[in-house]
Design a protein around this motif. Sequence first.
Motif, PDB file in Angstrom:
ATOM      1  N   THR A  30      33.735   4.185 -66.954  1.00 42.34           N
ATOM      2  CA  THR A  30      34.697   4.994 -67.709  1.00 42.34           C
ATOM      3  C   THR A  30      35.905   5.319 -66.841  1.00 42.34           C
ATOM      4  N   TRP A 113      24.348   5.243 -71.474  1.00 45.25           N
ATOM      5  CA  TRP A 113      25.424   6.194 -71.710  1.00 45.25           C
ATOM      6  C   TRP A 113      24.991   7.621 -71.386  1.00 45.25           C
ATOM      7  N   LEU A 117      27.103   9.865 -68.784  1.00 45.70           N
ATOM      8  CA  LEU A 117      27.866  11.036 -69.217  1.00 45.70           C
ATOM      9  C   LEU A 117      27.230  12.349 -68.782  1.00 45.70           C
ATOM     10  N   ALA A 121      30.421  14.205 -67.477  1.00 41.03           N
ATOM     11  CA  ALA A 121      31.083  15.042 -68.483  1.00 41.03           C
ATOM     12  C   ALA A 121      31.383  16.456 -67.990  1.00 41.03           C
TER      13      ALA A 121
END
Length: 222
Positions: A30, A113, A117, A121
Amino acid sequence: MARRFLFSDESGDLTFTKGPNISRYFAVGTLVIDEPELRKLRATLAALRDELAFRNHGLDSYFHATDDPYDVRQAVFGVLSSLDFQFDVTLLEKSKAQPHVRQDDATFFRYAWYYHLNWIAPRIFDPNDEALIVAAELGTKKTRKAFRGAIDAVLTQCISYRVKRSLAFWPCASDFALQAADYCTWAVTRKRERGDHTYFDMIQSKIRYEYDLWAAGKTHYY
């Protein structure tokens, strides 16, 4: 409150056997960037594309690290090294995935994922931020629906309800930021799969987090 953009790319296949041209790793990468820097990235890569076209390079496609010739790769990585963004990547060595983790592609995709994350995050988004998460469109319509559901579920688990978020699936050709994410993910996986650090070294300063999820694992399931 800030607007934050997260552009994602996946690298590696979802084939869980050993053989020629089958990847060892599956990776989720990302690229995180703020709005002013995103405008600069898009403008700079657009200018590079034009310049390369005048030199008769890259006339028939968008930037795609796997397919681009050496001169184009060098130029793109040179530009990326000068831009302001952060890149994070989580790698999963597929042979270490327990059977229930890889029972189907969407399940494995969701695991990848989630672990990515779950770490990044909280370090990216503050309460009341606006977040646009853009994933590269991939697979068939049925596959995209399953993958979208997987990412949606992970976003609910990993991002605070106070962050206003939107999830988009765009073709990689449609946005230079997706192409930049592709390049960064490719550089990391090339280092892992082939031991080639050439391109990784050019963007290493942009890479905040490179995590091999099952590095400590000793059991291989195939």
